[in-house]
Design an enzyme around this catalytic site. Structure first.
Site, mmCIF file in Angstrom:
data_model
loop_
_atom_site.group_PDB
_atom_site.id
_atom_site.type_symbol
_atom_site.label_atom_id
_atom_site.label_comp_id
_atom_site.label_asym_id
_atom_site.label_seq_id
_atom_site.Cartn_x
_atom_site.Cartn_y
_atom_site.Cartn_z
ATOM 1 N N HIS A 13 0.848 -1.193 0.000
ATOM 2 C CA HIS A 13 0.000 0.000 0.000
ATOM 3 C C HIS A 13 0.884 1.245 0.000
ATOM 4 O O HIS A 13 1.303 1.711 1.064
ATOM 5 C CB HIS A 13 -0.906 0.007 1.232
ATOM 6 C CG HIS A 13 -1.814 -1.180 1.323
ATOM 7 N ND1 HIS A 13 -1.358 -2.432 1.665
ATOM 8 C CD2 HIS A 13 -3.153 -1.295 1.118
ATOM 9 C CE1 HIS A 13 -2.379 -3.278 1.665
ATOM 10 N NE2 HIS A 13 -3.473 -2.618 1.342
ATOM 11 N N GLY A 101 -3.549 -3.928 11.642
ATOM 12 C CA GLY A 101 -4.019 -4.403 10.346
ATOM 13 C C GLY A 101 -5.529 -4.438 10.354
ATOM 14 O O GLY A 101 -6.170 -3.729 9.567
ATOM 15 N N LEU A 103 -8.659 -2.992 11.075
ATOM 16 C CA LEU A 103 -8.820 -1.564 11.337
ATOM 17 C C LEU A 103 -9.571 -1.301 12.638
ATOM 18 O O LEU A 103 -10.490 -2.029 13.015
ATOM 19 C CB LEU A 103 -9.521 -0.900 10.160
ATOM 20 C CG LEU A 103 -8.675 -0.869 8.877
ATOM 21 C CD1 LEU A 103 -9.478 -0.326 7.701
ATOM 22 C CD2 LEU A 103 -7.413 -0.045 9.075
ATOM 23 N N GLY A 143 -10.816 4.277 7.475
ATOM 24 C CA GLY A 143 -11.289 2.937 7.814
ATOM 25 C C GLY A 143 -11.284 2.671 9.300
ATOM 26 O O GLY A 143 -12.202 2.043 9.838
ATOM 27 N N ASN A 172 -8.198 11.301 3.981
ATOM 28 C CA ASN A 172 -7.840 11.384 2.557
ATOM 29 C C ASN A 172 -9.016 11.093 1.628
ATOM 30 O O ASN A 172 -8.866 11.124 0.403
ATOM 31 C CB ASN A 172 -6.651 10.472 2.233
ATOM 32 C CG ASN A 172 -6.960 8.989 2.433
ATOM 33 O OD1 ASN A 172 -8.097 8.542 2.303
ATOM 34 N ND2 ASN A 172 -5.929 8.213 2.746
ATOM 35 N N HIS A 248 -4.142 3.096 -3.459
ATOM 36 C CA HIS A 248 -4.305 2.545 -2.105
ATOM 37 C C HIS A 248 -3.538 1.247 -1.896
ATOM 38 O O HIS A 248 -2.661 1.181 -1.040
ATOM 39 C CB HIS A 248 -5.787 2.311 -1.799
ATOM 40 C CG HIS A 248 -6.028 1.600 -0.512
ATOM 41 N ND1 HIS A 248 -5.960 2.233 0.708
ATOM 42 C CD2 HIS A 248 -6.294 0.293 -0.237
ATOM 43 C CE1 HIS A 248 -6.197 1.360 1.672
ATOM 44 N NE2 HIS A 248 -6.398 0.176 1.124
ATOM 45 N N ARG A 342 -18.049 -18.645 39.591
ATOM 46 C CA ARG A 342 -17.880 -17.189 39.534
ATOM 47 C C ARG A 342 -17.784 -16.612 40.949
ATOM 48 O O ARG A 342 -17.081 -15.622 41.175
ATOM 49 C CB ARG A 342 -19.025 -16.531 38.762
ATOM 50 C CG ARG A 342 -20.394 -16.699 39.387
ATOM 51 C CD ARG A 342 -21.460 -15.838 38.733
ATOM 52 N NE ARG A 342 -22.769 -16.109 39.336
ATOM 53 C CZ ARG A 342 -23.783 -15.265 39.326
ATOM 54 N NH1 ARG A 342 -23.662 -14.088 38.753
ATOM 55 N NH2 ARG A 342 -24.945 -15.601 39.885
ATOM 56 N N SER A 369 -22.647 -9.218 37.962
ATOM 57 C CA SER A 369 -22.972 -10.578 37.525
ATOM 58 C C SER A 369 -21.720 -11.425 37.359
ATOM 59 O O SER A 369 -21.702 -12.603 37.725
ATOM 60 C CB SER A 369 -23.747 -10.542 36.204
ATOM 61 O OG SER A 369 -25.010 -9.945 36.366
ATOM 62 N N GLU A 396 -17.912 -4.381 24.797
ATOM 63 C CA GLU A 396 -17.081 -5.580 24.919
ATOM 64 C C GLU A 396 -15.868 -5.548 23.999
ATOM 65 O O GLU A 396 -14.758 -5.918 24.397
ATOM 66 C CB GLU A 396 -17.914 -6.840 24.618
ATOM 67 C CG GLU A 396 -18.959 -7.166 25.668
ATOM 68 C CD GLU A 396 -20.298 -6.493 25.378
ATOM 69 O OE1 GLU A 396 -21.266 -6.780 26.091
ATOM 70 O OE2 GLU A 396 -20.358 -5.681 24.426
ATOM 71 N N HIS A 458 -28.013 -16.175 25.352
ATOM 72 C CA HIS A 458 -26.993 -15.990 26.377
ATOM 73 C C HIS A 458 -26.272 -17.292 26.745
ATOM 74 O O HIS A 458 -25.400 -17.275 27.607
ATOM 75 C CB HIS A 458 -27.621 -15.395 27.641
ATOM 76 C CG HIS A 458 -27.926 -13.929 27.531
ATOM 77 N ND1 HIS A 458 -28.633 -13.398 26.490
ATOM 78 C CD2 HIS A 458 -27.608 -12.888 28.347
ATOM 79 C CE1 HIS A 458 -28.755 -12.088 26.657
ATOM 80 N NE2 HIS A 458 -28.132 -11.755 27.766
#
Length: 648
Positions: A13, A101, A103, A143, A172, A248, A342, A369, A396, A458
């Site tokens: 590129h 890489g 994006l 991007g 650009n 590009h 947990r 939770s 997340e 879930h």
């Protein structure tokens, strides 16, 4: 250099590097704090090329700035074994701070680096001793800013007032498919101002004076992260391809390069040329960088005399060494301690936080939770940057990418928590953590249909196998509180690569024979019929170990010589010597059954062609957990019936 390297590789590129050469030169010659002879100097500025496809921009700059990237390395761009792969790779090329890489990821890593800098400065700096005092610079493309992960990260960066984060947005107006107008018409400046960023605009990427002034202004803005929008022309100077998508992602072509060099005022026949005046100019920058680190080292020597304990602790965390007494005073669990893993994790995490001051992280709005709050630690915030509980919000993907940035910065051990099924939102960042072998810890609760009434959206089914096939990822699914203790001890004391701790919502029995120390072996014999020739092996993980234990007792009573193996981690088991693995799973015993409340795909590795796998190869349903286990055939009775059928 950009044009020549891409042309020689016949791949790459060239357009963005050509457009942003002035900006990169400005940063590396006038602003960035670095020493190429010590690329890992802890107080260096971090430079992140988020648009990693423009890698030759970084490689050429690293060459000029004196890092171990030679002209020959540039000539080997994108070739086997070279220091200059197609996208920048962490630990592969000196001076590359993160693998980019995909994006948006580098942008998000930059937010994590800025969080780490702010936290460590609050913890270690003292009057007259700013031993942590550096900027994070990010170069991002159209991007990058279209990607959702960057939007998530930008939002939390503004909320946290990360004033030492400076992002240059290369506006650009070109993507692979053509003009950004095809899909992108938003007001980026207004969006970032709404996020709480300080925004500036530079109308010409070739105007060094305006770029310099904008950078100085950004450095002086201490309460907001900065976005500097830079209007550039992709493939600048190319007579036929500048400003088009043709510049590009493909070589310009030999004739176009010659014409462009003529426009630049260069000899069109010469390739890979660095004029002597450029080398001499950057030699001064290299000397200045060495001097700046020397000044920092001198300050740190004085700091160590004034604050010896802090200095020793700073060196420990930045080098990733373990505290001397980390093994002392861990909680213990007995047969009466039936609880969700947990819940056991929450208890153990308090010890991790006390033993490892570098332990920091949080949940994507699920701390109550996931049970991941560090009780004796404040929240990380603009007022309390020394806090260790990070509220990531319902973000997340950004949470995982930010934790990568925290780990890349060094000095901290980050954790990220959510429901196991939502790792689908995190996977690109988790994959990059694995690719870079970063010590990020994932606390993933609600690990199966055992979460019950919330239903199939879930309830993770394929997720365990998904993580198990990811190189460098260690997945640990403990059976009970004792194995959860062992899982956290391993995760806190071993810093190589990412680890996922997969935990239950529902209560599980605390089994008398489970062994915290054995967790690091990946699998071990939990129960065995005494005095008989072994006929059958049951292999289970997580909450199904208790279920398998009940089945083992019934099979043993029925006179079937059975071994029960708890296998909290495939990856750790595979690291063991062959002798150990065959001792746990004797090759001559072909009758084997795996029990796990998830996809059975992959279990053939351990049960073989003559074994059986009990699991779920379909989505779950909304109902109480005990009903689901019964309806879907995860019961003691089914295990016993399958065992007898297998042996018949």
């Amino acid at each position: 250099l950009y044009m020549d390297a891409v042309q020689k590789a016949n791949s790459g590129h060239p357009g963005t590097p050509m457009a942003l050469a002035p900006l990169t030169h400005l940063l590396w010659s006038r602003f960035l704090k670095y020493n190429p002879k010590n690329p890992n100097w802890v107080d260096r500025d971090r430079f992140v090329l988020s648009c990693g496809h423009a890698s030759m921009l970084l490689y050429s700059q690293l060459h000029l700035a004196g890092f171990e990237v030679s002209l020959e390395d540039l000539k080997q761009f994108r070739q086997w074994g070279s220091k200059t792969p197609g996208h920048p790779e962490y630990k592969h090329t000196a001076g590359v701070e993160t693998t980019t890489g995909p994006l948006g990821q580098g942008f998000t890593n930059g937010v994590g680096m800025a969080i780490a800098e702010k936290h460590l400065a609050a913890r270690f700096n003292r009057d007259g001793f700013s031993i942590v005092d550096h900027f994070t610079y990010v170069l991002a493309s159209d991007g990058d800013l279209m990607e959702g992960v960057a939007a998530e990260a930008a939002s939390i960066a503004g909320h946290l007032e990360l004033g030492k984060l400076i992002v240059f947005y290369d506006d650009n107006e070109i993507t692979i498919d053509g003009s950004t107008e095809l899909a992108f018409s938003e007001n980026v400046a207004a969006r970032f101002e709404a996020y709480g960023w300080h925004v500036q605009f530079v109308a010409d990427a070739n105007d060094l004076k305006l770029l310099e002034q904008a950078t100085l202004t950004a450095q002086q803005e201490t309460e907001k992260p900065s976005l500097i929008i830079v209007r550039s022309q992709i493939g600048f100077g190319s007579p036929h391809k500048a400003g088009t998508s043709d510049a590009h992602g493909a070589p310009l072509g030999e004739e176009e390069i010659k014409l462009t060099k003529q426009i630049y005022g260069w000899d069109p026949e010469k390739k890979f040329i660095v004029p002597e005046e450029v080398t001499a100019f950057y030699a001064k920058c290299i000397a200045a960088g060495k001097q700046r680190e020397g000044q920092w080292q001198e300050m740190f020597t004085r700091y160590a005399k004034t604050h010896p304990e802090l200095a020793q602790e700073f060196q420990r965390v930045m080098e990733g060494r373990l505290p001397e007494e980390w093994k002392n005073d861990w909680p213990s669990f007995g047969p009466k301690d039936a609880m969700a893993t947990r819940q056991a994790s929450f208890k153990v995490m308090q010890k991790v936080a006390a033993a490892f001051p570098e332990f920091i992280g949080g949940s994507a709005d699920l701390a109550v939770s996931n049970l991941t709050s560090l009780e004796d630690c404040p929240d990380f915030s603009p007022l309390h940057p020394n806090g260790r509980n990070i509220h990531f919000g319902i973000r997340e993907h950004a949470m995982a990418g930010i934790c990568n940035g925290i780990a890349l910065h060094k000095g901290l051990l980050p954790f990220a928590a959510t429901f196991f099924t939502f790792t689908d939102y995190m996977r690109p960042s988790m994959r990059l953590a694995a690719l870079m072998n970063l010590p990020v810890r994932y606390v993933l609760t609600h690990d199966s249909i055992g979460l019950g009434e919330d239903g199939p959206t879930h309830q993770p089914i394929e997720h365990l196998m998904s993580l198990r096939i990811m190189p460098n990822m260690t997945t640990i699914r403990p059976a009970d509180p004792t194995e959860t203790l062992g899982a956290w001890q391993y995760a806190a004391s071993h810093r190589e690569g990412p680890m996922a701790l997969v935990l239950t919502r529902q209560k599980v029995p605390s089994l008398e024979a489970t062994n915290a120390d054995a967790v690091e072996k990946g699998a071990y014999v939990l129960a065995e019929s005494p005095g008989k020739a072994l006929e059958l092996v049951l292999i289970a993980t997580g909450s199904e170990v208790g279920l398998a234990f009940d089945a083992w007792k019934e099979l043993d009573t029925a006179g079937i010589a059975t071994r029960l193996v708890s296998m909290p981690s495939w990856e750790l088991f595979e690291k063991q010597p062959k002798e150990y693995r065959e001792n746990v799973l004797p090759p001559h015993i072909k009758h084997r059954i795996s029990i796990e409340a998830g996809a059975t795909f992959g279990w053939q590795k351990y049960v073989g062609d003559e074994g059986r796998s009990i699991g779920l190869d379909h989505f779950g349903a909304s109902a109480p957990a005990n009903v689901l286990f019964e309806k879907f055939g995860l019961t003691k009775e089914v295990i016993v019936a399958v065992a007898k059928q297998l042996l018949s």
